[in-house]
Structures are given as C-alpha cells and as structure tokens.
Design a protein around this motif. Sequence first.
Motif, mmCIF file in Angstrom:
data_model
loop_
_atom_site.group_PDB
_atom_site.id
_atom_site.type_symbol
_atom_site.label_atom_id
_atom_site.label_comp_id
_atom_site.label_asym_id
_atom_site.label_seq_id
_atom_site.Cartn_x
_atom_site.Cartn_y
_atom_site.Cartn_z
ATOM 1 N N LEU A 594 0.682 -1.344 -0.036
ATOM 2 C CA LEU A 594 0.098 -0.196 -0.096
ATOM 3 C C LEU A 594 0.975 1.285 -0.069
ATOM 4 N N ALA A 595 2.163 1.137 0.539
ATOM 5 C CA ALA A 595 2.861 2.385 0.678
ATOM 6 C C ALA A 595 3.225 2.448 -0.616
ATOM 7 N N ARG A 596 4.003 1.468 -1.510
ATOM 8 C CA ARG A 596 4.438 1.631 -2.828
ATOM 9 C C ARG A 596 3.352 2.096 -3.482
ATOM 10 N N LEU A 597 2.159 1.603 -3.582
ATOM 11 C CA LEU A 597 0.953 2.209 -4.342
ATOM 12 C C LEU A 597 0.839 3.770 -4.296
ATOM 13 N N ALA A 598 0.689 3.998 -2.903
ATOM 14 C CA ALA A 598 0.756 5.505 -2.643
ATOM 15 C C ALA A 598 1.751 6.304 -3.113
ATOM 16 N N GLU A 599 3.109 5.737 -3.272
ATOM 17 C CA GLU A 599 4.238 6.649 -3.905
ATOM 18 C C GLU A 599 4.100 6.642 -5.369
ATOM 19 N N GLU A 600 3.551 5.603 -5.899
ATOM 20 C CA GLU A 600 3.353 5.476 -7.580
ATOM 21 C C GLU A 600 2.271 4.349 -7.890
ATOM 22 N N PRO A 601 1.440 4.411 -8.755
ATOM 23 C CA PRO A 601 0.519 3.825 -9.084
ATOM 24 C C PRO A 601 0.716 2.624 -9.856
ATOM 25 N N SER A 602 0.311 1.508 -9.840
ATOM 26 C CA SER A 602 0.602 0.327 -10.609
ATOM 27 C C SER A 602 -0.428 0.126 -11.616
ATOM 28 N N ASP A 603 -0.154 -0.808 -12.744
ATOM 29 C CA ASP A 603 -1.245 -1.042 -13.543
ATOM 30 C C ASP A 603 -1.998 -2.601 -13.464
ATOM 31 N N LEU A 604 -0.998 -3.273 -12.382
ATOM 32 C CA LEU A 604 -1.699 -4.593 -11.804
ATOM 33 C C LEU A 604 -0.821 -4.965 -10.616
ATOM 34 N N VAL A 605 -1.661 -5.457 -9.506
ATOM 35 C CA VAL A 605 -0.892 -6.041 -8.477
ATOM 36 C C VAL A 605 -0.924 -7.455 -8.229
ATOM 37 N N LEU A 606 0.418 -8.268 -8.366
ATOM 38 C CA LEU A 606 0.466 -9.794 -8.035
ATOM 39 C C LEU A 606 0.730 -10.055 -6.694
ATOM 40 N N THR A 607 -0.211 -10.663 -6.044
ATOM 41 C CA THR A 607 0.006 -10.715 -4.562
ATOM 42 C C THR A 607 -0.109 -12.288 -3.955
ATOM 43 N N ASP A 608 0.594 -12.545 -2.946
ATOM 44 C CA ASP A 608 0.332 -13.794 -2.121
ATOM 45 C C ASP A 608 -0.684 -13.650 -1.396
ATOM 46 N N ILE A 609 -1.097 -14.525 -0.317
ATOM 47 C CA ILE A 609 -1.928 -14.395 0.658
ATOM 48 C C ILE A 609 -1.217 -14.419 1.968
ATOM 49 N N GLU A 610 -0.709 -15.555 2.270
ATOM 50 C CA GLU A 610 0.114 -15.464 3.574
ATOM 51 C C GLU A 610 1.224 -14.786 3.857
ATOM 52 N N MET A 611 1.070 -13.503 4.465
ATOM 53 C CA MET A 611 1.948 -12.677 4.579
ATOM 54 C C MET A 611 1.952 -11.771 6.016
ATOM 55 N N PRO A 612 3.035 -11.378 6.454
ATOM 56 C CA PRO A 612 2.844 -10.891 7.684
ATOM 57 C C PRO A 612 2.357 -9.242 7.614
ATOM 58 N N ASN A 613 1.740 -8.702 8.734
ATOM 59 C CA ASN A 613 1.287 -7.550 8.528
ATOM 60 C C ASN A 613 -0.155 -7.160 8.143
ATOM 61 N N LEU A 614 0.028 -7.415 6.796
ATOM 62 C CA LEU A 614 -1.389 -7.242 6.199
ATOM 63 C C LEU A 614 -1.070 -8.472 4.938
ATOM 64 N N ASP A 615 -2.187 -9.430 5.220
ATOM 65 C CA ASP A 615 -2.085 -10.621 4.091
ATOM 66 C C ASP A 615 -2.801 -10.100 2.753
ATOM 67 N N GLY A 616 -2.966 -11.117 1.911
ATOM 68 C CA GLY A 616 -3.421 -10.815 0.324
ATOM 69 C C GLY A 616 -4.890 -10.270 0.420
ATOM 70 N N PHE A 617 -5.424 -10.982 1.237
ATOM 71 C CA PHE A 617 -7.045 -10.606 1.269
ATOM 72 C C PHE A 617 -7.170 -9.160 1.912
ATOM 73 N N GLY A 618 -6.497 -9.008 2.780
ATOM 74 C CA GLY A 618 -6.476 -7.587 3.476
ATOM 75 C C GLY A 618 -6.103 -6.579 2.428
ATOM 76 N N LEU A 619 -4.944 -6.775 1.784
ATOM 77 C CA LEU A 619 -4.385 -5.822 0.653
ATOM 78 C C LEU A 619 -5.483 -5.481 -0.436
#
Length: 680
Positions: A594-619
């Motif tokens: 989310l911090a990266r997206l706030a700095e500069e937009p992306s045309d697509l986000v490719l994400t895993d689910i199980e991650m610390p802090n904020l998982d893929g569903f929450g993202l």
Amino acid sequence: MPALGLADVQALFAQEAQGRLATLGQLLLRLEATADDAELIRSIFREIHTLKGSSAVAGLDEVSRVAHELEEVVEELRSGTRTATPELIDTLLAGADRLEAGIAAALGGAGAGAAGPPPAPHLPAPPAAPPTVRPGTAVVPATAAPVSLGPAGPVADAGAVVMVPIERLDELTRMIGESATAHLRVGRMLKDRFGIDPASSPEYNELSRSLNGLQDRAMRTRMVPVATITDKLQRAVRDVARGHGKQVRWEVRGIDTELDRGVLNQLSDSLLHLVRNAADHGIEPPADRVAAGKPPEAMIRLHAMQLGSEVIIAVTDNGRGIDVARVRERASRQGVDTDGMSEQELLELTFRSGLSTTAFVTDVSGRGVGLDVVRTSVESVRGRVEVRSVAGAGTEFRIIVPITLAVLRCLLVEAGGQQFALPFHRVVETRAGKDLDRVSAEGRTAVWAGGRPVPVSGLAETLGTAAADPADGPVVVLTDTARRHAFRIDRLVGQRDVVLKGLNRLLPHLPAVAGAGVEPDGSVLLVLDPPGLIQRALRAGRTSARSAPVPRADTRPDRILVVDDALTVRELQRSILERAGFQVRVAIDGREALARLAEEPSDLVLTDIEMPNLDGFGLTEAIRADPALANVPVLILSSRASDADRQRGLDVGADGYIVKSGFDESSLLASVNRLLGGRP
C-alpha cells in the motif's frame, strides 16, 4: 507363526530406533528453544526410556546402558534439579549420537558405528541460575550462541508408517511402467492386426484408467516431505553456530512440500553443505554484526515450495554476502578471464572447483570443495542451482529439481526422421508451420510466439544429426525458466507419460539428453533436456539467447507490483515479468504494498495471501476501498488451493487466482496479459 530369533528382534529394534532417535533429536532441539517445558521433558524421557527397554530386549547391553545414563539426566530435568541449558542440550544430543553409533556398531552398520561409539558424554554441573527466555529463543551469552526454532509441528506417529526399502518401490514402479508399455503394445496390435480402434473398446479404456491410477499411486509412494531432512539440517546449523560463538535463528517454511524420495536423498548432502557453509562463514560473529548495524542474532532459513512440476528449495542467510571482488581475484589466480564479467557471472564462479573466498580453512569450509559438488549433485537429478547475493545483506542458494524422476509427461516429436520426447512442463506452445509469423530480432531469425519474438533453431541441427530441418515445419517453444527458444521439427506425434530410465553410466554424458523411455514396440525413446537444448543452441552461435519484450503502442511499459514475503517466489516472478517487458516493483507484505502504491500507481498487483502485517486478502480489500486504486486489477498467486480460499479471493475483489502448484511462466503471463488487456 515361527518364533522370532535374536537377529529378527534386533532388526525390528533397529527399525524402531531409527524413528525414535529422529524424534528424540527433534524434541531436544525444541526443548532448547522453549527452555524447561514440562511436557517436552516428559516426551523426551519416554523416548529414552523406551529405547533403554527395547535395546535390552534386543541384547544390546551397551546401548541400554547409555540410554540409562541419559534417562537419569532427563529425570533431573523432570524433578527440577537441572535446567535445560545449551550445554546440557549438547550433552543430550551427543548421547543420542552415541546411541545411534552404538546401534550401528552392534548390528554391523556402517558410518559412525563402524568406527565404534564416541566417548561417553561429560555431564556438566547444574548451572547457578537458568537463562532468561524470550518467546521462541533462549537468550544466553554469545559464547553459548543458541539456535532458536520456528513453530514446531507435531511429531509423527511412528506406528502409522510402514518402512519399505526404496529398491522395492523402484521395482514396483518399473513393473507398473512395463505393464503400461505392454498395454500400449496390445492397443497397437488390436489396430494393426484386427482393425479395431482401441479407444472404442470399453474394456481397453477401463484398463487404461486402472493402470493410470495405479501408476499415480505408485508415484505417490515415492513422495516424501522435505521435513524428513530438516532436523538434520537444523542440528548442523546449531552445532556450527555454537562452535563459532554465533547466534543464529533457524527458520523453515514449506516443509510439507513433497518430492521424490530418491531426489531428496540425493539433495540431502548438498543442503547440509549449504547450511553449514552459511553458518560457518556466511554469518558474521555477533560483535561484527552489531558493528555493521545489524542485530547480533542472524537468520538461516530453508524454504521449500512447489511451482508447477518442480520443487524449489532455497537456503537463505542474512550474513555478510559473497565478496565478489575476492571471487574475481581468486578466479584470476586460477587463470579465468574475468574481464567484462557481470556480478552475477562472477557469483556463478563460486561453483568452480577449487575456488573458495574464505580467508582460512576450517573443518566446515574453505578448502575449495563443496559448491562444485553441490552443482554436480543437483544436476544429476536433472536440477539446477542458482545463487544470489548482496554484499552486507546475505546470500540465497536456490535448488530447483523435478518433483519425480520416474514418470514424465512428454510431448513426442519427430526430427531428422527420429522420434524424441520433450518434458511437457518445459513446452510453452506448439505452432504449425503455416501459422508462423517469422520476424527478425536483433538481426537473427525468430518466430512470433506468446506475444513476442522468440529465437528459432532446427532441432535436428541442434542435436547434430545429419538430417536437415524443414524450413516450413512446425515449431515447439521450450523454456528453461530464464529464457525461451523455439525449435523446428518434422512433425508433432502426440503426448504421453514416459517411464524415465537413466542412461548407462558407461555412455558419455549428453547434456541435451535427460534419459530414455521404452516405446510400445520395444525401441528406445530419447527424452531430451530443454535447458541443455537451449544452451547447446546458444553455444552454437546460431541464435540469440534472449527474447525481446513485446512492443507497445505507447512508450511506457505496464507497471506491476509483486507482493510476496518469500524472496525466492518474489524474485522468480520479477524475473519472468521483466523478461516479458513489464516494469516491476516488489513489496514483502500488504502494508508495504500500500505504501508503494501511494508513492506510484501500478497497472496490476500480483500478490500472495499468507504474509505478515497485512495478508493478500486484506491488501485486496484495501485496494478496492481506495477510490484511486479501485480499478487496479489484482491477481492472487497462492499455495492455498481450496474452493473456500478461491471464493474469498473473489469476494474481496480479486480479478484472478492462480495456485502455486499449477504455476508456470506461460500461465502467469497469460493471466497477466488477460487482465491488462482491458486496461485503457
């Protein structure tokens, strides 16, 4: 039923002891991480007590005596008169080693037992006070240097496992493969002699299904989880770290990933070398780490995962990294011309025999042997090993191997008048000659495939046969993960499972040949190795090794944000996408994304689910809730394969969902291109 003799009883005990000693080692390492856990201590006592009684019944009095000594030590832990210090864990682990060596010696085993048991362990006096503890790790002075554990899984029930010699499984697999070959031969006979199409016979089809099911289950009996070797690796890290006064945290991920038992056995020593190497001179002493602004406790992680039909096992440390300048210096001394070499090419030289960057020789590393043996061992199971390193930040070695060596789904082709098999997981696509769009890429012949120009060579020409490749024949596009290459052939024959057999060791090594199978008529079918083929084509200098990115109507490439906490997966995705012409950024979790997206937009986000802090569903939910990001496509790439997880991904607003076990380069790029195709 005849009575069991002493030899029978001892054989049964040896089988039981193997599992109990493995469990004992695991419990002791868990105890070191959790200090005086009463339930763990009781479990340890039970294992030793059982070994003591069973060895006495088997007539192994010396083994029973050593077990009794260890039992008395653990009894002091149970009563609270002693605490589980690292020094005491050293004693108990050494005692477990002595039990193993004593059993091997008494029953005629090789290895440590052949030289006789080690000396009796010295039992230290009780410490004045127990060490302080923080969650998961015992905190002790640097001289004690604990190795902490990640979350521990349950200990396997030895009674639920049947010990079967690997030779017996190999024989079963061979016989099933020969049955499948005989089945194909019957089908050919029905067609040639009686004019009957085998596919029209219900009985023939039912037999086909039964044989396929039997073959699949036979393959599964050969599969074992990576967890079967992690205890040995953890023990090695612990012992090296304590011996060098280092603080190391051991982490494991994906240890339930399964692969062929023979492959894992072949990799065991290579992985052992890599983790010992990391602990010995990859990780700095605590004082050096603090001086460099790092925490005194280092990390060594083993991460296993399945991607398509391959398994990747990564060994990562956050130590000093590989000194590339020293690699260049040592290689130059050996007569290697390093002028013009990139940093990655210099890192690859660490696999060169006799080249070592350590300043001194130890019992673990520094003799200039090891990494070359690692590469040879990995290549012997049709795998490859890669290295990535950042000075001051750490090193990662990745071993990539096929899940199984026994059966391979193959595409059958004809080139130069001879049939060959190509492993299906390396086939990107096939194209008929009349459908090809021939182009020129950097002045070289190429064909347009998969949305981009791909260099092309003749398969027969690449293999060095006398026959010429047809100029207008079909092509097969192959990949070796790092690049793609197209090969012209005479014709496509079909596809089927090939029971792979190794070539005779007396034959010369053929880098473009993976093995051989047997055809229904008894002839030999060569199974080609796509990475070796591509490398052979490149060395011949006929075509370019790299593909150009897809040209766009505008000048800006599509921007993709890859979000995954696993370095190996993250970098693999980055590599695939950048080669396809995309601009790629990475993030290690949803919060950073989310911090990266706030700095500069992306045309697509490719994400895993199980991650610390904020998982893929929450993202995904956060992206959909932000008006500025709501229209950005989100593609989930996860190891979770349940319908519930897929549905949840859809509910939170994901546009696509790929399971890692079915992941390959072509499916990823196809999904990405599909989602980006609708972008204005």
